[in-house]
Design an enzyme around this catalytic site. Structure first.
Site, mmCIF file in Angstrom:
data_model
loop_
_atom_site.group_PDB
_atom_site.id
_atom_site.type_symbol
_atom_site.label_atom_id
_atom_site.label_comp_id
_atom_site.label_asym_id
_atom_site.label_seq_id
_atom_site.Cartn_x
_atom_site.Cartn_y
_atom_site.Cartn_z
ATOM 1 N N ASN A 9 38.269 33.133 29.682
ATOM 2 C CA ASN A 9 39.702 33.739 29.577
ATOM 3 C C ASN A 9 39.618 33.176 31.273
ATOM 4 O O ASN A 9 40.323 33.363 32.399
ATOM 5 C CB ASN A 9 40.078 34.974 30.067
ATOM 6 C CG ASN A 9 41.803 34.849 30.146
ATOM 7 O OD1 ASN A 9 42.389 34.531 30.138
ATOM 8 N ND2 ASN A 9 41.700 36.240 30.273
ATOM 9 N N TRP A 10 40.015 31.421 30.984
ATOM 10 C CA TRP A 10 41.079 31.496 33.361
ATOM 11 C C TRP A 10 42.325 31.659 33.509
ATOM 12 O O TRP A 10 42.465 30.946 34.692
ATOM 13 C CB TRP A 10 41.116 29.604 32.651
ATOM 14 C CG TRP A 10 39.060 28.391 32.263
ATOM 15 C CD1 TRP A 10 38.799 29.238 31.895
ATOM 16 C CD2 TRP A 10 39.656 27.324 32.172
ATOM 17 N NE1 TRP A 10 37.492 28.359 31.110
ATOM 18 C CE2 TRP A 10 38.027 27.041 31.826
ATOM 19 C CE3 TRP A 10 41.006 26.301 32.613
ATOM 20 C CZ2 TRP A 10 37.602 25.773 31.826
ATOM 21 C CZ3 TRP A 10 40.642 24.702 32.722
ATOM 22 C CH2 TRP A 10 38.254 24.394 32.509
ATOM 23 N N LYS A 11 42.823 31.880 32.345
ATOM 24 C CA LYS A 11 44.296 32.390 33.209
ATOM 25 C C LYS A 11 45.073 31.613 33.412
ATOM 26 O O LYS A 11 44.419 30.203 32.620
ATOM 27 C CB LYS A 11 44.064 33.439 34.136
ATOM 28 C CG LYS A 11 42.893 34.991 33.469
ATOM 29 C CD LYS A 11 43.549 35.736 34.236
ATOM 30 C CE LYS A 11 42.435 37.037 34.123
ATOM 31 N NZ LYS A 11 42.157 38.324 34.442
ATOM 32 N N HIS A 97 46.116 41.121 25.647
ATOM 33 C CA HIS A 97 45.623 40.786 26.969
ATOM 34 C C HIS A 97 46.562 41.902 28.180
ATOM 35 O O HIS A 97 47.975 41.628 27.807
ATOM 36 C CB HIS A 97 45.376 39.261 27.813
ATOM 37 C CG HIS A 97 44.332 39.513 29.200
ATOM 38 N ND1 HIS A 97 45.079 40.068 30.271
ATOM 39 C CD2 HIS A 97 43.084 38.798 29.178
ATOM 40 C CE1 HIS A 97 44.201 39.896 31.651
ATOM 41 N NE2 HIS A 97 42.518 39.619 30.554
ATOM 42 N N GLU A 99 47.751 41.604 30.830
ATOM 43 C CA GLU A 99 48.455 40.757 32.194
ATOM 44 C C GLU A 99 49.396 40.926 31.123
ATOM 45 O O GLU A 99 50.600 40.786 31.504
ATOM 46 C CB GLU A 99 48.064 39.736 32.395
ATOM 47 C CG GLU A 99 47.326 40.558 33.686
ATOM 48 C CD GLU A 99 45.912 39.458 33.359
ATOM 49 O OE1 GLU A 99 45.533 38.716 33.257
ATOM 50 O OE2 GLU A 99 44.703 40.096 34.177
ATOM 51 N N SER A 215 35.664 42.409 35.180
ATOM 52 C CA SER A 215 34.604 42.145 36.814
ATOM 53 C C SER A 215 33.374 41.853 36.136
ATOM 54 O O SER A 215 32.511 41.881 36.324
ATOM 55 C CB SER A 215 34.827 43.261 37.239
ATOM 56 O OG SER A 215 35.712 42.963 38.163
ATOM 57 N N GLY A 236 37.046 36.552 33.006
ATOM 58 C CA GLY A 236 37.792 35.923 34.023
ATOM 59 C C GLY A 236 37.633 35.648 35.015
ATOM 60 O O GLY A 236 37.311 34.159 35.233
ATOM 61 N N GLY A 237 37.446 35.626 35.599
ATOM 62 C CA GLY A 237 37.310 35.306 37.490
ATOM 63 C C GLY A 237 35.998 34.185 37.600
ATOM 64 O O GLY A 237 35.704 33.268 37.806
#
Ligand code: PEP
Length: 252
Positions: A9-11, A97, A99, A215, A236-237
């Protein structure tokens, strides 16, 4: 059969050239790997979906969107519909999600509509659920996740449900560097599988893919993925660097 998935998930990250570079790097790394029953999904921002699906045709990863609007068309300025995603050969779409729940006030009911709309257009929803830190501290995490599933997901019939991927993402673990422990992840995944068994069938519960997110990185992935009910990760990150993302894939 239950699928094993690593999804990135690159956001809201990467410009066009950066996206092109990252997708090419992932594609190149996957070229030399046997995927067997493992699936890699890249979820870049909408703007780069075409780029991703063009490269995916020649490669062995799938493409997912990060969001969708639950109507087919209409006066919804700035939104993207399921038929649009389908026409771009997008196979997956993240919904629920934390967010989006937090910053865009997406309700259980709205998410249920998104699920229905995606399934109607043959796109597999990656349904995110997970509790906030105060909810875990108050030992309400099972109740919270059960409510999220009950109110957005469990209206689906068996056939529809078999298309859904679930991602357990404790909100306190997202982007914080504090992942759920292996035990916490396994416990919640087993709980979710138990709910599916009760609502649908033991067989279906054994076939549903449940990802862990929060994470997850190349250092903790192996331990998290070693659990019997953890079928991969929503990353994610750590999906923003090809080497790190591929190392997570290798841990599956
Ligand atoms: C996510 O946003 O889905 C996620 C899991 O983020 P991170 O890996 O950065 O915690």
């Amino acid at each position: 059969m239950r699928k094993k998935i690593v999804a990135g998930n690159w956001k809201m990250n990467k410009t066009f050239l950066e996206a092109e570079e990252l997708i090419a790097q992932v594609a190149e790394a996957l070229e030399n790997r046997k995927l067997k029953d493992k699936i890699v999904v890249l979820c870049p921002p909408f703007l780069f979906l075409e780029l991703a699906t063009d490269i995916a045709v020649e490669s062995n990863f799938s493409v997912g969107a990060q969001n969708v609007y639950p109507d087919d068309r209409g006066a919804f300025t700035g939104e993207i519909s399921p038929p649009m995603l389908e026409s771009m050969e997008v196979e997956y779409c993240i919904i629920g999600h934390s967010e989006r729940r937090k910053y865009f006030n997406e309700s259980h009911e709205f998410l249920a509509r998104k699920l229905d709309a995606l399934l109607k257009h043959n796109i597999k929803p990656v349904f995110c659920c997970g509790e906030l830190l105060p909810e875990r501290k108050a030992k309400k995490h099972f109740k919270v996740v059960e409510k999220q599933l009950n109110e957005s997901l469990f209206h689906l019939n068996k056939e529809e449900m078999s298309e859904v991927v679930i991602a357990y993402e404790p909100v306190w673990a997202i982007g914080t560097g504090v992942n759920a422990t292996s035990e916490q992840a396994q416990e919640m995944h087993a709980f979710i599988r138990g709910l599916i068994a009760k609502k649908y069938s033991k067989k279906l519960s054994g076939e549903i893919t449940i990802l862990y997110g929060g994470s997850c990185n190349s250092k903790n992935a192996k331990e998290l993925f070693s659990n019997p009910d953890v079928d991969g990760g929503l990353i994610g990150g750590a999906s923003l660097k090809a080497e790190e993302f591929i190392a997570i894939f290798d841990a599956l």
